[in-house]
Design a protein around this motif. Structure first.
Motif, mmCIF file in Angstrom:
data_model
loop_
_atom_site.group_PDB
_atom_site.id
_atom_site.type_symbol
_atom_site.label_atom_id
_atom_site.label_comp_id
_atom_site.label_asym_id
_atom_site.label_seq_id
_atom_site.Cartn_x
_atom_site.Cartn_y
_atom_site.Cartn_z
ATOM 1 N N LEU A 40 0.837 -1.205 0.000
ATOM 2 C CA LEU A 40 0.000 0.000 0.000
ATOM 3 C C LEU A 40 0.871 1.254 0.000
ATOM 4 C CD1 LEU A 40 -2.763 1.365 0.146
ATOM 5 C CD2 LEU A 40 -2.624 1.184 2.631
ATOM 6 N N ASP A 41 1.890 1.260 0.825
ATOM 7 C CA ASP A 41 2.819 2.382 0.897
ATOM 8 C C ASP A 41 3.478 2.611 -0.464
ATOM 9 O OD1 ASP A 41 4.416 4.397 1.885
ATOM 10 O OD2 ASP A 41 5.693 3.092 3.102
ATOM 11 N N ARG A 42 3.870 1.533 -1.106
ATOM 12 C CA ARG A 42 4.516 1.594 -2.420
ATOM 13 C C ARG A 42 3.579 2.200 -3.456
ATOM 14 N NH1 ARG A 42 6.504 -3.503 -6.114
ATOM 15 N NH2 ARG A 42 7.764 -2.264 -7.519
ATOM 16 N N SER A 43 2.340 1.738 -3.479
ATOM 17 C CA SER A 43 1.361 2.247 -4.442
ATOM 18 C C SER A 43 1.110 3.737 -4.255
ATOM 19 C CB SER A 43 0.047 1.484 -4.308
ATOM 20 O OG SER A 43 0.241 0.122 -4.534
ATOM 21 N N LEU A 44 0.975 4.159 -3.008
ATOM 22 C CA LEU A 44 0.737 5.570 -2.728
ATOM 23 C C LEU A 44 1.930 6.437 -3.110
ATOM 24 C CD1 LEU A 44 -1.089 5.301 0.712
ATOM 25 C CD2 LEU A 44 -2.089 5.827 -1.520
ATOM 26 N N ARG A 45 3.123 5.945 -2.864
ATOM 27 C CA ARG A 45 4.327 6.693 -3.216
ATOM 28 C C ARG A 45 4.450 6.861 -4.725
ATOM 29 N NH1 ARG A 45 8.725 6.797 0.597
ATOM 30 N NH2 ARG A 45 8.037 5.989 2.588
ATOM 31 N N ILE A 46 4.214 5.783 -5.462
ATOM 32 C CA ILE A 46 4.314 5.843 -6.919
ATOM 33 C C ILE A 46 3.258 6.786 -7.481
ATOM 34 C CG2 ILE A 46 4.031 4.509 -9.042
ATOM 35 C CD1 ILE A 46 5.402 2.162 -7.560
ATOM 36 N N ALA A 47 2.033 6.685 -6.986
ATOM 37 C CA ALA A 47 0.958 7.560 -7.460
ATOM 38 C C ALA A 47 1.267 9.024 -7.154
ATOM 39 C CB ALA A 47 -0.368 7.154 -6.832
ATOM 40 N N ALA A 48 1.705 9.310 -5.939
ATOM 41 C CA ALA A 48 2.016 10.688 -5.558
ATOM 42 C C ALA A 48 3.160 11.242 -6.401
ATOM 43 C CB ALA A 48 2.374 10.752 -4.072
ATOM 44 N N GLY A 49 4.171 10.426 -6.627
ATOM 45 C CA GLY A 49 5.303 10.869 -7.444
ATOM 46 C C GLY A 49 4.893 11.178 -8.870
ATOM 47 N N LEU A 50 4.100 10.302 -9.460
ATOM 48 C CA LEU A 50 3.646 10.526 -10.830
ATOM 49 C C LEU A 50 2.751 11.755 -10.938
ATOM 50 C CD1 LEU A 50 2.954 6.863 -11.994
ATOM 51 C CD2 LEU A 50 4.826 8.365 -12.705
ATOM 52 N N ILE A 51 1.888 11.954 -9.957
ATOM 53 C CA ILE A 51 1.008 13.131 -9.966
ATOM 54 C C ILE A 51 1.823 14.411 -9.869
ATOM 55 C CG2 ILE A 51 -0.729 14.369 -8.612
ATOM 56 C CD1 ILE A 51 -1.970 11.586 -8.011
ATOM 57 N N LEU A 52 2.788 14.457 -8.961
ATOM 58 C CA LEU A 52 3.620 15.656 -8.818
ATOM 59 C C LEU A 52 4.400 15.960 -10.093
ATOM 60 C CD1 LEU A 52 4.982 15.240 -5.186
ATOM 61 C CD2 LEU A 52 3.519 17.072 -6.035
ATOM 62 N N ILE A 53 4.964 14.935 -10.705
ATOM 63 C CA ILE A 53 5.725 15.133 -11.938
ATOM 64 C C ILE A 53 4.801 15.592 -13.066
ATOM 65 C CG2 ILE A 53 7.083 13.971 -13.717
ATOM 66 C CD1 ILE A 53 8.243 12.230 -11.409
ATOM 67 N N ALA A 54 3.617 14.996 -13.171
ATOM 68 C CA ALA A 54 2.662 15.391 -14.213
ATOM 69 C C ALA A 54 2.209 16.835 -14.027
ATOM 70 C CB ALA A 54 1.460 14.447 -14.202
ATOM 71 N N LEU A 55 1.953 17.238 -12.786
ATOM 72 C CA LEU A 55 1.556 18.619 -12.527
ATOM 73 C C LEU A 55 2.679 19.594 -12.869
ATOM 74 C CD1 LEU A 55 -0.417 18.228 -9.181
ATOM 75 C CD2 LEU A 55 -1.347 18.811 -11.425
ATOM 76 N N SER A 56 3.897 19.173 -12.623
ATOM 77 C CA SER A 56 5.035 20.023 -12.963
ATOM 78 C C SER A 56 5.183 20.151 -14.478
ATOM 79 C CB SER A 56 6.314 19.444 -12.357
ATOM 80 O OG SER A 56 7.408 20.247 -12.685
#
Length: 62
Positions: free
Chosen positions: A8-24
């Motif tokens: 679960l921690d892994r999934s949340l980290r990957i999702a958060a990272g991808l969202i931040l990069i996409a927003l940037s």
């Protein structure tokens, strides 16, 4: 490196990272969004260097 990031921690980290990069990339949050590389990398490699210092392990022990 011993895995210390659970599923679960892994999934949340990957999702958060991808969202931040996409927003940037979209220009919504600027260059600070590239900090998303950190949670993305810790999710992909299943290792967080801060966890051993804090005594945390979200990975199930076998």
């Amino acid at each position: 490196m011993k895995a210390n990031v659970g599923t679960l921690d892994r999934s949340l980290r990957i999702a958060a990272g991808l969202i931040l990069i996409a927003l940037s990339l979209a220009g919504v949050i600027g260059l600070w969004g590239w900090i998303g590389v950190v949670p993305l990398a810790t999710g992909v490699f299943r290792f967080c260097p801060a966890y051993p210092l804090l005594g945390i392990n979200t990975c199930k022990v076998k």
